[in-house]
Design an enzyme around this catalytic site. Structure first.
Site, short mmCIF file in Angstrom:
data_model
loop_
_atom_site.label_atom_id
_atom_site.label_comp_id
_atom_site.label_asym_id
_atom_site.label_seq_id
_atom_site.Cartn_x
_atom_site.Cartn_y
_atom_site.Cartn_z
CD GLU A 43 34.08 37.90 38.24
OE1 GLU A 43 34.33 39.06 38.60
OE2 GLU A 43 33.90 37.57 37.06
CG ASP A 83 35.22 36.03 34.46
OD1 ASP A 83 34.04 36.32 34.67
OD2 ASP A 83 36.14 36.88 34.48
CB ILE A 142 29.93 38.18 31.99
CG1 ILE A 142 28.67 37.39 31.65
CG2 ILE A 142 30.07 39.38 31.05
CD1 ILE A 142 27.38 38.21 31.72
CG ASP A 143 37.19 38.75 31.52
OD1 ASP A 143 37.40 39.08 32.69
OD2 ASP A 143 37.93 39.04 30.58
CG ASP A 150 39.71 38.17 35.89
OD1 ASP A 150 38.54 38.29 35.49
OD2 ASP A 150 40.13 38.64 36.97
CB THR A 175 30.66 42.60 34.22
OG1 THR A 175 30.86 41.20 34.40
CG2 THR A 175 29.23 42.93 34.60
#
Length: 281
Positions: A72, A94, A96-97, A226, A99
């Site tokens: 990402e 990703d 930190i999905d 994601d 955030t």
């Protein structure tokens, strides 16, 4: 890839996801986060996002130096200017999905790691370190949470019986028309479904479909990082992924339906009154 190679890829992804989760916990407990915005004031990135992504890339590359990477924060590293999925083994991360949740100390956030081969996910790992839930799947081997098999709620075939989850206002520039479309879809589905939720992490939302905690999901504006990992977890748990108009899912089109059964997926598709398109990944 043969089954032994897939198993090794999954083992590495799990190990790396747990390490990434430790970095997230350490950053969260360390005090003030360094936060900046990307496309708009709800599209956030922290220094931890970048740190976790670099850790994941470097850790996996030590095992698979010839593989490609999409993240990402760094996007198409190792792919030149090429966008989209190719036949090459490609890790999609990703870091930190969720955030926004991470910044607000909400536990509904995770790291997501997928491997695609031939443009399709073959390994998927999603780890929520603040709830200590680790979801994993590889092609043909089913889906698990913390080592235990999981399954969608296979008897849910009607929207009126379904708990549905989504996230309004994600991805890209949110103009007035897009916001109206989001609200129109939510309004349509809320009155037809058994219940509706918004929790803030696309990957964990999909995993909840996979384990039968919710029955269906739709997302517009979603990116391949994601949902590549969690999408595989859904299908390996017996669920279905569709384009929002009911056809086959396109991993780079930035819209998706997940459902416990084909019938439910098609009814949700028919219930949506607006079908948004975004720039492809």
């Amino acid at each position: 890839m043969n089954p032994e190679q897939l198993l090794e890829c999954e083992r590495v992804a799990i190990e790396v996801a747990i390490g990434a989760g430790a970095l997230m916990r350490s950053a969260r407990s360390g005090g003030r986060l360094v936060v900046s915005t990307k496309a708009n004031n709800t599209d956030l990135v922290t220094e931890t996002d970048k740190q976790v992504e670099r850790y994941v890339f470097d850790s996996i590359r030590r095992h698979f130096p010839d593989h490609r990477f999409i993240g990402e924060e760094s996007r198409y590293e190792g792919t030149g200017s090429e966008k989209g999925l190719t036949s090459h083994p490609t890790w999609i991360i990703d870091p930190i999905d969720g955030t926004m949740n991470f910044v607000h100390n909400n536990p509904h956030t995770c790291v997501s790691i997928a491997l695609t081969v031939g443009g399709q996910p073959v390994v998927g790992v999603v780890y929520g370190p603040f709830v200590d839930q680790l979801y994993a799947a590889r092609t043909g081997a089913g889906a698990r949470c913390n080592g235990q098999p999981i399954s969608v709620r296979k008897n849910c075939r009607k929207l009126c019986d379904a708990l549905v989850i989504s996230e309004p206002g994600i991805g890209g520039c949110r103009d007035a028309d897009a916001r109206r479309a989001d609200m129109a879809n939510i309004n349509a589905v809320v009155w037809l479904s058994h219940g509706f939720r918004c929790l803030g992490s696309a990957a964990l939302n999909l995993c909840y479909v996979a384990e039968g905690a919710v029955d269906a999901l739709w997302h517009f504006g979603i990116h391949v990082w994601d949902y590549a990992a969690a999408g595989l977890i859904v299908t390996e748990a017996g669920g279905v992924l569709l384009d929002t108009e009911g056809g086959p899912v396109d991993w780079c089109r930035r819209r998706v339906i997940a459902a416990s059964t084909p019938e439910l997926g098609q009814e949700l598709s028919a219930a949506l009154v607006e079908h948004l398109d975004y720039e492809r990944d």
